[in-house]
Design a protein around this motif. Structure first.
Motif, PDB file in Angstrom:
ATOM      1  N   THR A 126       0.830  -1.208   0.000  1.00  0.00           N
ATOM      2  CA  THR A 126       0.000   0.000   0.000  1.00  0.00           C
ATOM      3  C   THR A 126       0.857   1.247   0.000  1.00  0.00           C
ATOM      4  OG1 THR A 126      -1.713  -1.205   1.229  1.00  0.00           O
ATOM      5  CG2 THR A 126      -1.870   1.200   1.206  1.00  0.00           C
ATOM      6  N   LEU A 127       1.962   1.225   0.729  1.00  0.00           N
ATOM      7  CA  LEU A 127       2.852   2.387   0.771  1.00  0.00           C
ATOM      8  C   LEU A 127       3.432   2.666  -0.620  1.00  0.00           C
ATOM      9  CD1 LEU A 127       3.978   4.427   2.788  1.00  0.00           C
ATOM     10  CD2 LEU A 127       5.932   2.919   3.141  1.00  0.00           C
ATOM     11  N   SER A 128       3.822   1.618  -1.326  1.00  0.00           N
ATOM     12  CA  SER A 128       4.323   1.798  -2.697  1.00  0.00           C
ATOM     13  C   SER A 128       3.242   2.387  -3.589  1.00  0.00           C
ATOM     14  CB  SER A 128       4.790   0.458  -3.268  1.00  0.00           C
ATOM     15  OG  SER A 128       5.939  -0.013  -2.603  1.00  0.00           O
ATOM     16  N   MET A 129       2.015   1.899  -3.425  1.00  0.00           N
ATOM     17  CA  MET A 129       0.908   2.405  -4.233  1.00  0.00           C
ATOM     18  C   MET A 129       0.614   3.865  -3.920  1.00  0.00           C
ATOM     19  SD  MET A 129      -1.660  -0.893  -4.127  1.00  0.00           S
ATOM     20  CE  MET A 129      -2.870  -0.163  -5.206  1.00  0.00           C
ATOM     21  N   ILE A 130       0.728   4.236  -2.667  1.00  0.00           N
ATOM     22  CA  ILE A 130       0.479   5.634  -2.284  1.00  0.00           C
ATOM     23  C   ILE A 130       1.508   6.549  -2.945  1.00  0.00           C
ATOM     24  CG2 ILE A 130       0.609   7.245  -0.344  1.00  0.00           C
ATOM     25  CD1 ILE A 130      -0.710   5.071   1.369  1.00  0.00           C
ATOM     26  N   PHE A 131       2.782   6.148  -2.889  1.00  0.00           N
ATOM     27  CA  PHE A 131       3.844   6.975  -3.477  1.00  0.00           C
ATOM     28  C   PHE A 131       3.714   7.070  -4.996  1.00  0.00           C
ATOM     29  CE2 PHE A 131       6.645   5.959   0.365  1.00  0.00           C
ATOM     30  CZ  PHE A 131       6.418   7.208   0.919  1.00  0.00           C
ATOM     31  N   LEU A 286      -6.456   8.971 -12.087  1.00  0.00           N
ATOM     32  CA  LEU A 286      -7.645   8.844 -11.250  1.00  0.00           C
ATOM     33  C   LEU A 286      -7.952   7.381 -10.972  1.00  0.00           C
ATOM     34  CD1 LEU A 286      -9.816  10.502  -9.850  1.00  0.00           C
ATOM     35  CD2 LEU A 286     -11.193  10.345 -11.924  1.00  0.00           C
ATOM     36  N   ILE A 287      -7.791   6.531 -11.996  1.00  0.00           N
ATOM     37  CA  ILE A 287      -7.983   5.088 -11.810  1.00  0.00           C
ATOM     38  C   ILE A 287      -6.977   4.537 -10.793  1.00  0.00           C
ATOM     39  CG2 ILE A 287      -7.760   2.836 -12.932  1.00  0.00           C
ATOM     40  CD1 ILE A 287      -8.813   4.176 -15.499  1.00  0.00           C
ATOM     41  N   MET A 288      -5.702   4.936 -10.969  1.00  0.00           N
ATOM     42  CA  MET A 288      -4.670   4.452 -10.037  1.00  0.00           C
ATOM     43  C   MET A 288      -4.947   4.941  -8.623  1.00  0.00           C
ATOM     44  SD  MET A 288      -1.089   4.537 -12.201  1.00  0.00           S
ATOM     45  CE  MET A 288      -1.062   6.306 -12.414  1.00  0.00           C
ATOM     46  N   ALA A 289      -5.415   6.201  -8.498  1.00  0.00           N
ATOM     47  CA  ALA A 289      -5.735   6.741  -7.180  1.00  0.00           C
ATOM     48  C   ALA A 289      -6.887   5.970  -6.543  1.00  0.00           C
ATOM     49  CB  ALA A 289      -6.083   8.223  -7.285  1.00  0.00           C
TER      50      ALA A 289
END
Length: 575
Positions: A126-131, A286-289
């Motif tokens: 999740t941290l990688s996805m947030i960055f 937006l999709i990635m977010a």
């Protein structure tokens, strides 16, 4: 999760570089549509080849740099997320080492394993996805919208409507997904627990021919876990087509209305192309977010589970005192009472006895009399509810745990060995032990003979838990491991139960020679093991029913007499 991130000590310089590369990547991503519009409007449409070549070269350079910044951003994102996972896992493991025997009852072994592995792995992902997905999204969306408005505000409205639809879809699906993530983690705990129990108890399962029953229990746990994951995947499966449909409709609308604007002379072809690229970037981020936001609740659940362990205050705390340097070593139980958490009755009640240097104190009693509890109290695996255990006159609660356990050697009732070699296991008692030290301890523990018979001798491989050794061999190696430690107090918690009488007698004779300047506490079930002890304490329902030598107790303690008569013949009792 934010608190865990702050406590992970990740280094500000790497976080700064990560944000710098993300910013540069976003800048390049947003610059390319502008260059595309310019090359079409002022190069292709104007038939200016020099402008096309110069702007094309600039676009190529920007694309290469944007790709490079993307790679560097991904590298530092992975580096920070991995370091976060490593440091958090290290903190969690270190904290579990501080938990007492009773503390561990609150968190099952399978749950602690899940929290240390899967939960932290979810936080890392999740941290990688947030960055990489969530942090850049607001900037790309906001700046992309502004740039689209600058090109044509009516076309930019299409992007706003598309974004609102995306958020509406997220608002419908997200509340259904969030509660399922907690069930996923609890399902992992349950599944790991069932599997661990089956594997550790495989001999019993097969002995009672219950393989089918246990397989059905495991299938139930697997099915429950699968059902929750299937529900989540179904929701994701319904979300993806909706997103792609919305994205396609948005691009079709831009092309449709853009062509109409071009025909009326209100827009140029390059502006339409730029808005299409802006829309692609905006909708993609937006999709990635959306996906990053969906994973955050699961990360939140995992973070709460980790915090639950980290915030649990250990029952046993370190003191700051020091052991008095008495002329003669002494251990004393003074009005010691112990009650397990949430238990109605105390296991031990007002125990009073003392042990002197060079003596052996034996503790005997029926099942449930509290013998093993006494053994756990001495090295502070648990703490007395009331009263005090004094080592050279100092309450062990006032000492650092490390100091207490350095002076106390403990061999548990169930001998446990670690995977590795025999030498590795023996060095748990003393990391600096030489082969000579190990051999001397093994000879005393009556284990040198069977060790030397194994291929490799002291370098022979031991499987996890010592499963490739017999019960008696594991016990003797556990005793040798403690002998290498050379503690002031030796505590044997029924540690001779798997030995035959001949080996038992030989081991006790050898122990007398190496423990003359120490205190020995021997907890046993067999009268033959403790008969020669300097002091025998008889426990019954947590109380001391008798205290003295074997001959004295045979005259004064009915409980001891009953135990002796149940184990020894009349001839043995008479000798």
């Amino acid at each position: 999760m934010i608190q865990l991130f702050k406590q992970a000590q990740l280094g500000k310089s790497k976080i700064f570089l990560l944000m710098l590369f993300i910013t540069l990547q976003m800048g390049g991503t947003l610059l390319l549509p502008t260059l595309t519009a310019n090359i079409i409007n002022y190069g292709v449409m104007a038939e200016d080849m020099d402008y096309v070549l110069s702007t094309g070269a600039l676009m190529l350079g920007v694309a290469i740099l944007t790709g490079l910044f993307s790679v560097l951003g991904t590298y530092f994102s992975a580096e920070i997320a991995t370091r976060f996972a490593k440091n958090t896992r290290k903190r969690l493991f270190a904290h579990t080492q501080e938990l007492s025997y009773q503390d561990h009852k609150k968190f099952s072994t399978s749950s602690l394993i899940t929290r240390s592995t899967n939960d932290i792995e979810q936080l890392q992902t999740t941290l990688s996805m947030i960055f990489e997905m969530l942090v850049p999204a607001p900037f790309v969306i906001l700046i992309g919208m502004v740039l689209a408005f600058m090109r044509d505000w009516t076309m930019a409205l299409i992007l706003i409507v598309s974004s609102i639809v995306f958020l509406a879809v997220l608002g419908v699906i997200a509340p259904k997904v969030f509660p399922l993530f907690n069930k996923v983690q609890l399902g992992l705990d349950k599944m790991n627990g069932v599997v661990a129990q089956y594997i550790s108890g495989i001999r019993v399962v097969r002995a009672f021919n219950r393989t089918k029953l246990e397989s059905e229990r495991m299938d139930t746990a697997f099915k429950d876990f699968a059902k929750v994951n299937i529900r989540i995947n179904r929701l994701f499966a319904s979300l993806m087509p909706l997103i792609m449909l919305g994205m396609s409709l948005a691009i079709v609308a831009i092309v449709w209305f853009g062509s109409m604007r071009i025909n009326t002379g209100n827009m140029q072809l390059g502006d339409v192309m730029a808005i299409i690229e802006y829309s692609m970037n905006i909708l993609m981020y937006l999709i990635m977010a959306v996906f990053a936001v969906i994973y955050i609740p699961r990360a939140k659940v995992c973070a709460e589970r980790i915090h639950e362990v980290l915030n649990h205050k250990p029952e046993i705390r370190d003191g700051e005192g020091q052991i008095k340097a008495n002329a003669k070593l002494n251990l004393e139980f003074k009005n010691v009472t112990f009650r397990y958490q949430d238990a109605e009755n105390a296991v031990l009640k007002n125990l009073n006895f003392s042990c002197e240097e060079g003596t052996t104190t034996a503790i005997i009693g029926g099942t449930g009399s509290g013998k093993s509890t006494v053994a756990r109290l001495i090295p502070r695996l648990i703490d007395a509810t009331s009263g005090a255990i004094l080592l050279n006159g100092t309450n062990i609660k006032d000492l650092p745990q490390e100091e207490t356990r350095r002076r106390v050697g403990f061999v548990p009732q169930k001998a446990f060995l670690f995977s590795g070699t025999i030498a590795d296991n023996l060095r748990h008692g003393n990391p600096n032990a030489t082969l000579r030290d190990m051999k001397r301890a093994a000879i005393t523990a009556q284990s040198d003979d069977f060790i030397m018979e194994k291929p490799g001798g002291y370098e022979a491989v031991v499987s996890q838990g010592g499963k490739n050794l017999s019960g008696g061999q594991r016990q003797r190696m556990s005793i040798a491991r403690m002998l290498i430690k050379k503690p002031d107090v030796y505590v044997f918690d029924d540690s001779f139960s798997a030995l035959d009488f001949k080996t038992d007698a030989a081991l006790r004779r050898a122990l007398k020679e190496v423990t003359q300047q120490s205190i020995v506490i021997n907890i046993a079930q067999r009268i033959s093991t403790i008969r020669d002890a300097d002091q025998i304490i008889v426990l019954d329902e947590g109380k001391i029913m008798g205290k003295g030598t074997h001959d004295e107790l045979m005259q004064t303690c009915e409980v001891y007499v009953e135990i002796a008569r149940s184990q020894l013949s009349e001839e043995e009792l008479a000798t």
